[in-house]
Design a protein around this motif. Structure first.
Motif, PDB file in Angstrom:
ATOM      1  N   LEU A   1      18.960  34.433  23.930  1.00  0.00           N
ATOM      2  CA  LEU A   1      20.433  34.595  23.932  1.00  0.00           C
ATOM      3  C   LEU A   1      21.470  33.543  23.964  1.00  0.00           C
ATOM      4  O   LEU A   1      20.907  32.679  24.889  1.00  0.00           O
ATOM      5  N   PRO A   2      22.067  33.416  23.132  1.00  0.00           N
ATOM      6  CA  PRO A   2      22.980  32.378  23.476  1.00  0.00           C
ATOM      7  C   PRO A   2      24.311  32.798  24.539  1.00  0.00           C
ATOM      8  O   PRO A   2      24.253  33.435  24.812  1.00  0.00           O
ATOM      9  N   GLY A   3      25.293  31.873  24.793  1.00  0.00           N
ATOM     10  CA  GLY A   3      26.142  32.160  25.748  1.00  0.00           C
ATOM     11  C   GLY A   3      25.647  31.747  27.346  1.00  0.00           C
ATOM     12  O   GLY A   3      24.201  31.885  27.736  1.00  0.00           O
ATOM     13  N   GLU A   4      26.570  32.149  28.180  1.00  0.00           N
ATOM     14  CA  GLU A   4      26.661  31.642  29.536  1.00  0.00           C
ATOM     15  C   GLU A   4      26.784  32.560  29.977  1.00  0.00           C
ATOM     16  O   GLU A   4      27.040  33.763  29.825  1.00  0.00           O
ATOM     17  N   ALA A   5      25.795  32.205  31.426  1.00  0.00           N
ATOM     18  CA  ALA A   5      25.808  33.484  32.317  1.00  0.00           C
ATOM     19  C   ALA A   5      27.422  33.934  33.250  1.00  0.00           C
ATOM     20  O   ALA A   5      27.258  32.933  34.702  1.00  0.00           O
ATOM     21  N   THR A   6      28.749  34.527  33.082  1.00  0.00           N
ATOM     22  CA  THR A   6      29.607  34.279  33.404  1.00  0.00           C
ATOM     23  C   THR A   6      30.552  35.464  33.754  1.00  0.00           C
ATOM     24  O   THR A   6      29.682  36.798  32.248  1.00  0.00           O
ATOM     25  N   GLY A   7      31.422  36.085  34.196  1.00  0.00           N
ATOM     26  CA  GLY A   7      31.870  37.494  34.010  1.00  0.00           C
ATOM     27  C   GLY A   7      31.478  38.461  35.485  1.00  0.00           C
ATOM     28  O   GLY A   7      32.214  39.100  35.397  1.00  0.00           O
ATOM     29  N   PHE A   8      30.312  37.852  36.132  1.00  0.00           N
ATOM     30  CA  PHE A   8      29.458  39.117  36.814  1.00  0.00           C
ATOM     31  C   PHE A   8      30.030  39.055  37.962  1.00  0.00           C
ATOM     32  O   PHE A   8      30.226  39.920  38.399  1.00  0.00           O
ATOM     33  N   VAL A   9      30.464  37.889  38.822  1.00  0.00           N
ATOM     34  CA  VAL A   9      30.747  37.780  39.951  1.00  0.00           C
ATOM     35  C   VAL A   9      32.477  38.727  39.441  1.00  0.00           C
ATOM     36  O   VAL A   9      32.755  39.322  40.848  1.00  0.00           O
ATOM     37  N   ALA A  10      33.296  37.784  39.140  1.00  0.00           N
ATOM     38  CA  ALA A  10      34.850  38.887  38.552  1.00  0.00           C
ATOM     39  C   ALA A  10      34.578  40.135  38.426  1.00  0.00           C
ATOM     40  O   ALA A  10      35.593  41.093  39.220  1.00  0.00           O
ATOM     41  N   ALA A  11      33.302  40.870  37.391  1.00  0.00           N
ATOM     42  CA  ALA A  11      33.204  42.114  37.638  1.00  0.00           C
ATOM     43  C   ALA A  11      33.063  42.944  38.984  1.00  0.00           C
ATOM     44  O   ALA A  11      34.224  43.952  38.599  1.00  0.00           O
ATOM     45  N   ALA A  12      31.961  42.350  39.731  1.00  0.00           N
ATOM     46  CA  ALA A  12      31.831  42.736  40.991  1.00  0.00           C
ATOM     47  C   ALA A  12      33.147  42.790  42.045  1.00  0.00           C
ATOM     48  O   ALA A  12      33.497  43.707  42.427  1.00  0.00           O
ATOM     49  N   HIS A  13      34.068  42.137  42.112  1.00  0.00           N
ATOM     50  CA  HIS A  13      34.871  42.152  42.517  1.00  0.00           C
ATOM     51  C   HIS A  13      36.451  42.854  42.085  1.00  0.00           C
ATOM     52  O   HIS A  13      37.210  43.816  42.636  1.00  0.00           O
ATOM     53  N   ASP A  14      36.223  43.061  40.933  1.00  0.00           N
ATOM     54  CA  ASP A  14      37.375  44.092  40.272  1.00  0.00           C
ATOM     55  C   ASP A  14      36.789  45.287  40.756  1.00  0.00           C
ATOM     56  O   ASP A  14      36.993  45.771  40.458  1.00  0.00           O
ATOM     57  N   GLY A  15      35.720  45.794  40.819  1.00  0.00           N
ATOM     58  CA  GLY A  15      34.969  47.272  40.958  1.00  0.00           C
ATOM     59  C   GLY A  15      35.455  47.299  42.372  1.00  0.00           C
ATOM     60  O   GLY A  15      35.539  48.867  42.832  1.00  0.00           O
ATOM     61  N   ALA A  16      35.406  46.461  43.259  1.00  0.00           N
ATOM     62  CA  ALA A  16      34.829  46.996  44.313  1.00  0.00           C
ATOM     63  C   ALA A  16      36.436  47.278  44.926  1.00  0.00           C
ATOM     64  O   ALA A  16      37.082  47.966  45.921  1.00  0.00           O
ATOM     65  N   ARG A  17      37.171  47.227  43.621  1.00  0.00           N
ATOM     66  CA  ARG A  17      38.526  47.546  44.695  1.00  0.00           C
ATOM     67  C   ARG A  17      39.165  49.133  44.244  1.00  0.00           C
ATOM     68  O   ARG A  17      39.918  49.855  44.008  1.00  0.00           O
ATOM     69  N   ARG A  18      37.259  49.586  43.500  1.00  0.00           N
ATOM     70  CA  ARG A  18      37.542  51.147  43.792  1.00  0.00           C
ATOM     71  C   ARG A  18      38.184  52.117  42.520  1.00  0.00           C
ATOM     72  O   ARG A  18      38.717  52.816  43.124  1.00  0.00           O
ATOM     73  N   ASP A  19      38.573  51.488  41.619  1.00  0.00           N
ATOM     74  CA  ASP A  19      39.794  52.370  40.384  1.00  0.00           C
ATOM     75  C   ASP A  19      38.352  52.196  39.087  1.00  0.00           C
ATOM     76  O   ASP A  19      38.465  50.710  38.246  1.00  0.00           O
ATOM     77  N   LEU A  20      38.346  52.649  38.714  1.00  0.00           N
ATOM     78  CA  LEU A  20      37.650  53.280  37.185  1.00  0.00           C
ATOM     79  C   LEU A  20      38.739  53.813  36.138  1.00  0.00           C
ATOM     80  O   LEU A  20      38.063  54.432  34.996  1.00  0.00           O
ATOM     81  N   THR A  21      39.551  53.936  36.692  1.00  0.00           N
ATOM     82  CA  THR A  21      40.194  54.833  35.439  1.00  0.00           C
ATOM     83  C   THR A  21      40.061  54.858  33.796  1.00  0.00           C
ATOM     84  O   THR A  21      40.471  53.331  33.268  1.00  0.00           O
ATOM     85  N   GLY A  22      39.836  55.586  32.953  1.00  0.00           N
ATOM     86  CA  GLY A  22      40.165  54.990  31.960  1.00  0.00           C
ATOM     87  C   GLY A  22      38.470  54.524  31.534  1.00  0.00           C
ATOM     88  O   GLY A  22      38.055  54.520  30.140  1.00  0.00           O
ATOM     89  N   LEU A  23      37.517  54.680  32.255  1.00  0.00           N
ATOM     90  CA  LEU A  23      36.191  54.347  32.151  1.00  0.00           C
ATOM     91  C   LEU A  23      35.590  55.987  31.559  1.00  0.00           C
ATOM     92  O   LEU A  23      35.402  57.101  32.120  1.00  0.00           O
ATOM     93  N   ARG A  24      34.234  55.331  30.282  1.00  0.00           N
ATOM     94  CA  ARG A  24      33.741  56.947  30.122  1.00  0.00           C
ATOM     95  C   ARG A  24      32.363  56.667  30.463  1.00  0.00           C
ATOM     96  O   ARG A  24      31.936  55.751  30.185  1.00  0.00           O
ATOM     97  N   VAL A  25      31.937  57.526  31.199  1.00  0.00           N
ATOM     98  CA  VAL A  25      30.697  58.099  32.015  1.00  0.00           C
ATOM     99  C   VAL A  25      29.297  58.640  31.195  1.00  0.00           C
ATOM    100  O   VAL A  25      30.176  60.130  31.129  1.00  0.00           O
ATOM    101  N   GLY A  26      28.767  58.675  30.887  1.00  0.00           N
ATOM    102  CA  GLY A  26      27.609  59.793  30.219  1.00  0.00           C
ATOM    103  C   GLY A  26      26.283  59.718  31.024  1.00  0.00           C
ATOM    104  O   GLY A  26      25.704  58.912  31.495  1.00  0.00           O
ATOM    105  N   VAL A  27      25.835  61.049  31.395  1.00  0.00           N
ATOM    106  CA  VAL A  27      25.636  61.412  32.688  1.00  0.00           C
ATOM    107  C   VAL A  27      24.010  61.886  31.271  1.00  0.00           C
ATOM    108  O   VAL A  27      24.281  62.662  30.327  1.00  0.00           O
TER     109      VAL A  27
END
Length: 506
Positions: free
Chosen positions: A244-270
């Motif tokens: 696929l085109p494009g670079e692999a970026t944003g994953f580390v930033a997303a992991a740091h964001d998640g570590a703050r433990r705030d998923l307000t507004g996220l919809r999770v489907g079981v």
């Protein structure tokens, strides 16, 4: 700093120590080589190690750092590579006797990227033959054992990579995931495993099992480590027609964001179809507790139905053998790999091919080649392979409908914890059922992650699977890091710290 201290550090921690000059890459690499020497006779995570090239690569990184060069984030952090990934100058067997003596003249693209990132390669990890299996018992070179209990399987096909990480033999490893072969081993070894979006990590230099399903990805001990490694190996590759085109970026930033433990507004489907009957009660209990944890940090949880998932296993075990039959046809005893000539009678191409494949392929490889050839044969193509592809389309539509309503989907990664070696070896259907929760993602080409989320009554790890839409791999890292942070806090440390300590000789 002692070897034991170094081998128990995460990749991110090792990178920080290296950057700060507190330790050298040679020291880190040697510590892991020593750990392999001490415990791998018991675990059998590796098929091949070669300390000299690894230490030479480490010394080069140390020299570059001493010279003040600007180095990649993981420079100097060693890694193990699944033996289905081609490595120049080192044996690559795919766990099969038919390639037992093959030494490739080139590197897979992801290996090229690891080398460019300054990551010493410790060796090649054990696997089910040509990635066909869920337990690493189908390796031609003997099974790998689970570091949590050496009488149990480490998952498959990439049990070697997961076991190496779980046994502290490597801080990072590369796996491949065709129907769950990164995520299921992660679940049963208490590690983190990521299957990226299909085509987002180059498949050039991967020995193909099923070309429309295979995908390489990270095996690590933390979500952040997986994000760091994903950014090294991902991105477009002109040598891979499916890249696929494009670079692999944003994953580390997303992991740091998640570590703050705030998923307000996220919809999770079981996913309703990925649970219930056939799932171990303790696996289900750990899953429910993890879902509740996500709710506590703001996620909205809803149940979704993906009815075509009930047919995913059957469709997969027609599509995969069909593609495997085609891909493995090149192992004919004529060009490379094993060559066996008939012991009597004329030496013809057909008889050499038959003798070579009879001696070189194991039982599971033969089973799938025969099944795939049958499914592709005249008169049966539409009834079997064609019908399976229609089911695949329905599964993709179910995912599209679900992701129109939620941001991520979640399920247990595997229906049970690690079973005993030999327990399912003679029952292919029982073995295949271990991938029931992971297969749909491969059929649809979407990304998935497994993180450790508990243990059963026997003290064996369970896994929590998160799925996201194609090209939205960053969501996996945000949600995975958030849940990981909650769990590590509640446990008072990483789950692997509960694993029985392997005996280490003086």
């Amino acid at each position: 700093m002692s070897d034991a201290t170094l081998t128990r550090r995460t990749a991110a921690e090792l990178a920080a120590l290296l950057e700060g000059g507190e330790v050298s890459s040679v020291e880190v690499t040697q510590a892991h080589l020593d750990r392999i020497g001490a415990v791998d006779d018991a675990v059998h995570a590796f098929l091949h190690t070669d300390g000299a090239p690894a230490l030479a690569a480490a010394a080069a990184v140390d020299a570059a750092r001493a010279a003040g060069d600007d180095l990649p984030a993981l420079a100097g952090v060693p890694i193990a590579v699944k033996d289905v990934v081609v490595t120049r100058g080192q044996p690559t067997t795919a766990g099969s006797r038919i390639l037992a003596d093959w030494v490739p003249p080139y590197d897979a693209t992801l290996v090229t990227r690891l080398r460019a990132a300054g990551m010493p390669i410790l060796g090649k990890t054990n696997m089910d033959e040509f990635a066909m299996g869920s337990s690493t018992e189908h390796s031609a070179f003997g099974p790998t054992r689970n570091p949590w209990d050496l009488d149990r399987i480490p998952g498959g096909s990439g049990g070697g990579s997961a076991a190496a990480v779980a046994a502290y033999e490597a801080p990072l490893a590369i796996g491949t995931d065709t129907g769950g072969s990164i995520r299921q081993p992660a679940a049963v070894t208490g590690t983190v495993g990521v299957k990226p979006t299909y085509g987002s990590v180059s498949r050039y230099g991967l020995i193909a099992l099923a070309s429309s399903l295979d995908q390489a990805g990270p095996c690590t001990r933390t979500v952040l480590d997986a994000a760091l490694l994903h950014e090294v190996i991902g991105g477009h590759d002109p040598a891979d027609s499916t890249s696929l085109p494009g670079e692999a970026t944003g994953f580390v930033a997303a992991a740091h964001d998640g570590a703050r433990r705030d998923l307000t507004g996220l919809r999770v489907g079981v996913v309703r179809e990925l649970g219930g009957e056939g799932y171990q009660s303790e696996v289900r209990a750990a899953f429910d507790a993890s879902v509740e944890a996500l709710q506590r940090i703001g996620a909205e949880v809803v149940e979704v139905s993906c009815p075509s998932f009930d047919a995913a296993l059957a469709a997969y075990y027609l599509i995969l053998p069909a593609e495997a039959s085609s891909n493995l046809a090149k192992f004919d005893g004529m060009r490379y790999g094993l060559r066996v000539e008939p012991s009597d009678g004329p030496v013809t191409a057909e008889r050499v091919m038959a003798a070579t494949r009879g001696a070189g392929f194991g039982d599971e490889a033969k089973r799938r080649i025969i099944l795939g050839t049958y499914a592709l044969s005249a008169g049966y193509y539409d009834a079997y392979y064609g019908s399976a592809q229609k089911v695949r389309t329905l599964i993709q539509r179910d995912f599209a409908a679900a992701f129109a309503e939620v941001d991520v989907l979640v399920s247990p990664t595997a229906p049970t914890t690690a079973f005993r070696l030999g327990e399912k070896l003679d029952d292919p259907m029982a073995m295949y059922l271990n991938d029931v929760a992971t297969i749909p993602a491969n059929l649809a080409g979407i990304p998935g992650i497994s993180i450790p989320n508990g243990t059963d009554a026997a003290g064996l790890p369970t896994g929590f699977q998160i799925l996201a839409p194609a090209r939205e791999d960053a969501r996996l890292y945000r949600v995975g890091a958030a849940l990981e942070a909650l769990l590590v806090e509640s446990w008072g440390g990483h789950l692997l710290e509960r694993a029985p300590e392997l005996e280490v000789s003086a």
